[in-house]
Design an enzyme around this catalytic site. Structure first.
Site, PDB file in Angstrom:
ATOM      1  N   SER A   1      32.979  -9.830  74.079  1.00  0.00           N
ATOM      2  CA  SER A   1      31.965 -10.741  73.556  1.00  0.00           C
ATOM      3  C   SER A   1      31.734 -11.649  74.807  1.00  0.00           C
ATOM      4  O   SER A   1      32.679 -11.689  75.653  1.00  0.00           O
ATOM      5  CB  SER A   1      32.561 -11.561  72.526  1.00  0.00           C
TER       6      SER A   1
ATOM      7  N   TYR B   1      39.251 -17.093  68.968  1.00  0.00           N
ATOM      8  CA  TYR B   1      38.325 -16.066  69.142  1.00  0.00           C
ATOM      9  C   TYR B   1      38.256 -15.703  70.438  1.00  0.00           C
ATOM     10  O   TYR B   1      37.903 -14.378  70.881  1.00  0.00           O
ATOM     11  CB  TYR B   1      36.790 -16.234  68.472  1.00  0.00           C
TER      12      TYR B   1
HETATM   13  P1  NDP Z   1      30.234  -7.738  60.999  1.00  0.00           P
HETATM   14  O1  NDP Z   1      31.194  -8.796  60.380  1.00  0.00           O
HETATM   15  O2  NDP Z   1      28.838  -7.265  60.665  1.00  0.00           O
HETATM   16  O3  NDP Z   1      31.159  -6.481  61.172  1.00  0.00           O
HETATM   17  C1  NDP Z   1      32.392  -6.584  61.103  1.00  0.00           C
HETATM   18  C2  NDP Z   1      33.174  -5.161  60.764  1.00  0.00           C
HETATM   19  O4  NDP Z   1      34.592  -5.213  61.159  1.00  0.00           O
HETATM   20  C3  NDP Z   1      33.097  -4.792  59.163  1.00  0.00           C
HETATM   21  O5  NDP Z   1      32.731  -3.455  59.252  1.00  0.00           O
HETATM   22  C4  NDP Z   1      34.534  -5.115  58.806  1.00  0.00           C
HETATM   23  O6  NDP Z   1      34.794  -4.416  57.726  1.00  0.00           O
HETATM   24  C5  NDP Z   1      35.182  -5.020  60.056  1.00  0.00           C
HETATM   25  N1  NDP Z   1      36.719  -5.712  59.683  1.00  0.00           N
HETATM   26  C6  NDP Z   1      37.028  -6.837  59.967  1.00  0.00           C
HETATM   27  N2  NDP Z   1      38.289  -7.041  59.740  1.00  0.00           N
HETATM   28  C7  NDP Z   1      38.629  -6.023  59.391  1.00  0.00           C
HETATM   29  C8  NDP Z   1      39.973  -5.467  59.230  1.00  0.00           C
HETATM   30  N3  NDP Z   1      41.203  -6.396  59.069  1.00  0.00           N
HETATM   31  N4  NDP Z   1      40.367  -4.174  58.827  1.00  0.00           N
HETATM   32  C9  NDP Z   1      39.336  -3.206  59.013  1.00  0.00           C
HETATM   33  N5  NDP Z   1      37.849  -3.560  59.372  1.00  0.00           N
HETATM   34  C10 NDP Z   1      37.824  -4.751  59.476  1.00  0.00           C
HETATM   35  O7  NDP Z   1      30.306  -7.915  62.745  1.00  0.00           O
HETATM   36  P2  NDP Z   1      29.517  -7.327  63.788  1.00  0.00           P
HETATM   37  O8  NDP Z   1      28.955  -6.014  63.537  1.00  0.00           O
HETATM   38  O9  NDP Z   1      28.837  -8.454  64.342  1.00  0.00           O
HETATM   39  O10 NDP Z   1      30.974  -7.407  64.655  1.00  0.00           O
HETATM   40  C11 NDP Z   1      31.640  -6.349  65.546  1.00  0.00           C
HETATM   41  C12 NDP Z   1      32.230  -6.625  66.383  1.00  0.00           C
HETATM   42  O11 NDP Z   1      31.287  -6.971  67.460  1.00  0.00           O
HETATM   43  C13 NDP Z   1      33.281  -7.526  66.310  1.00  0.00           C
HETATM   44  O12 NDP Z   1      34.515  -7.093  66.983  1.00  0.00           O
HETATM   45  C14 NDP Z   1      32.703  -8.908  66.865  1.00  0.00           C
HETATM   46  O13 NDP Z   1      33.870  -9.632  67.419  1.00  0.00           O
HETATM   47  C15 NDP Z   1      31.814  -8.214  67.973  1.00  0.00           C
HETATM   48  N6  NDP Z   1      30.764  -9.012  68.539  1.00  0.00           N
HETATM   49  C16 NDP Z   1      29.715  -9.695  67.446  1.00  0.00           C
HETATM   50  C17 NDP Z   1      28.791 -10.270  68.064  1.00  0.00           C
HETATM   51  C18 NDP Z   1      27.703 -10.864  67.089  1.00  0.00           C
HETATM   52  O14 NDP Z   1      27.117 -11.916  67.357  1.00  0.00           O
HETATM   53  N7  NDP Z   1      27.747 -10.305  65.974  1.00  0.00           N
HETATM   54  C19 NDP Z   1      28.643 -10.868  69.364  1.00  0.00           C
HETATM   55  C20 NDP Z   1      29.873 -10.514  70.287  1.00  0.00           C
HETATM   56  C21 NDP Z   1      30.862  -9.554  69.768  1.00  0.00           C
HETATM   57  P3  NDP Z   1      35.477  -4.454  56.386  1.00  0.00           P
HETATM   58  O15 NDP Z   1      35.217  -6.068  56.101  1.00  0.00           O
HETATM   59  O16 NDP Z   1      34.908  -3.568  55.408  1.00  0.00           O
HETATM   60  O17 NDP Z   1      36.941  -4.278  56.443  1.00  0.00           O
HETATM   61  C1  8X3 Z   2      30.320 -13.637  69.243  1.00  0.00           C
HETATM   62  C2  8X3 Z   2      28.992 -14.128  70.212  1.00  0.00           C
HETATM   63  O1  8X3 Z   2      27.504 -15.679  71.359  1.00  0.00           O
HETATM   64  O2  8X3 Z   2      28.018 -15.833  68.611  1.00  0.00           O
HETATM   65  O3  8X3 Z   2      30.853 -12.616  69.778  1.00  0.00           O
HETATM   66  O4  8X3 Z   2      29.556 -16.579  70.394  1.00  0.00           O
HETATM   67  S1  8X3 Z   2      28.304 -15.677  70.178  1.00  0.00           S
END
Ligand code: NDP
Ligand code: 8X3
Length: 248
Positions: free
Chosen positions: A134, A147
Site C-alpha cells: 500500500s 496498518y
Molecule cells: P476488501 O475488504 O474489499 O477485500 C479484502 C479481502 O481480504 C476479502 O476477500 C476478505 O475475505 C479477505 N480477508 C480479510 N481477512 C481475511 C482472513 N483473515 N482470512 C482470509 N481472507 C481474509 O479490500 P481490498 O480489496 O481493498 O483489499 C485487498 C488488499 O489490497 C488488502 O491487502 C489491502 O490492504 C490492499 N490495499 C487496499 C487499498 C484500498 O484502498 N482498497 C489500497 C492499498 C492496498 P473474507 O472477509 O471473506 O475472509
Molecule cells: C490503503 C490505502 O490511501 O486508503 O491501503 O490509506 S489508503
C-alpha cells in the site's frame, strides 16, 4: 498448458475483480476467503475456471498444507497475496488489541506462512508472487501505525524474497496502491457505510477493476522483466506534508 493463480481474499474488492479477469482470460483461479457464500457465488458466475477454497489467513495449519494442495492442483504459476485489512484509523494506544492482532496475523503472518508453503510449487513453474502492499507502507498518517507497518513489511518482504529466489526465474512484485473503493473502508470502520461513502465522495477513487488490470499487466509481462515495486494513486489523491505542533 493452463496457468493457475491462487488469489487470497477473492470474496471482495481487488481479489474478486482479479479472479474475474484471470478466469476470463483462460486461467484457472483458486480463490480463498472466509465467506463461503461469496466464494460459491463466484464459482456459479465463473464456472469450472474457479475453484473456491474457504481459508482463514490466520489458520496456520491450513496454510502449511497449501503446498501439498497446490501439488494436487498440478502446480501453480502465480500467488496473489491480496487478503488483508486495516484496523480503525485511531492512535495506537486507543486501538483494540484483538483487532490489531487480527491485522498483523492476516497481513503479515498468514502471508508469510502461505508464501513459504507454496514457493516450491512456484519454483517448479518459474512462476510469480504478487503482493498487495500500500502507499501506507511509505507515507505515514495518523492512526496508520499498525496498518502502515504491516504494508511496509510486505514491501520489504517482497524485495528480500527476490534475493532468495535469484536464479529460479520466479518474479516478485509489491503493488502499492492508494485509495481504491472496495469494502476496505467498510471493514476498517466496522461496517459504517456512511463513513466509507464519505471517504470516497467526489474524488474519483481507483476501482478494484483498475487494480486487477494492473495485476494482470504485471503478471503477463515477458518473463525476463520483474517489476519490483509499483506505486499508484488516483489522480485526486496526493500528499499532505509534515504536521507541526506549535506552542500555545
Ligand atoms: P476488501 O475488504 O474489499 O477485500 C479484502 C479481502 O481480504 C476479502 O476477500 C476478505 O475475505 C479477505 N480477508 C480479510 N481477512 C481475511 C482472513 N483473515 N482470512 C482470509 N481472507 C481474509 O479490500 P481490498 O480489496 O481493498 O483489499 C485487498 C488488499 O489490497 C488488502 O491487502 C489491502 O490492504 C490492499 N490495499 C487496499 C487499498 C484500498 O484502498 N482498497 C489500497 C492499498 C492496498 P473474507 O472477509 O471473506 O475472509
Ligand atoms: C490503503 C490505502 O490511501 O486508503 O491501503 O490509506 S489508503
Amino acid at each position: 498448458m493452463t496457468k493457475t493463480i491462487l488469489i487470497t481474499g477473492a470474496t471482495a474488492g481487488i481479489g474478486a475483480a482479479s479472479a474475474r479477469l484471470f478466469a476470463r482470460n483462460g486461467w484457472r483461479v483458486i480463490g480463498t476467503g472466509r465467506r463461503g457464500d461469496r466464494l460459491r457465488a463466484l464459482q456459479e458466475e465463473l464456472g469450472e475456471a474457479f475453484l473456491p477454497l474457504e481459508l482463514d489467513m490466520r489458520d496456520l495449519d491450513a496454510l502449511g498444507r497449501m503446498g501439498e494442495l497446490a501439488g494436487e492442483w498440478g502446480g501453480l504459476n502465480l500467488l496473489l497475496n491480496n487478503a488483508g485489512l486495516a484496523p480503525p484509523a485511531e492512535p495506537l494506544h486507543e486501538q483494540d488489541w484483538q483487532q490489531l492482532d487480527q491485522v498483523i496475523g492476516t497481513n503479515i503472518t498468514g502471508l508469510v506462512a502461505l508464501t513459504r508453503a507454496v514457493l516450491p510449487r512456484l519454483i517448479e513453474r518459474r512462476g510469480a508472487v504478487i503482493n498487495l502492499s500500500s502507499v501506507a507502507a511509505t507515507y505515514p498518517y495518523r492512526g496508520g501505525a499498525v496498518y502502515g507497518g504491516t504494508k511496509a513489511f510486505v514491501r520489504q518482504f517482497s524485495l528480500d524474497l527476490r534475493c532468495d529466489l535469484a536464479g529460479t526465474g520466479v518474479r516478485v512484485t509489491s503493488i502499492e496502491p492508494g485509495m481504491a473503493e472496495t469494502e476496505f473502508t467498510l471493514v476498517r470502520t466496522g461496517g459504517d457505510q456512511a463513513a466509507s461513502a464519505a471517504l470516497y465522495a467526489n474524488m474519483d477513487p481507483m476501482t478494484a477493476e483498475d487494480l486487477a488490470e494492473t495485476i494482470w499487466w504485471v503478471a503477463t509481462l515477458p518473463p525476463h522483466l520483474n517489476i519490483n515495486t509499483l506505486e499508484l494513486m488516483p489522480t485526486s489523491q496526493s500528499f499532505a506534508g509534515f504536521s507541526v505542533t506549535r506552542k500555545a
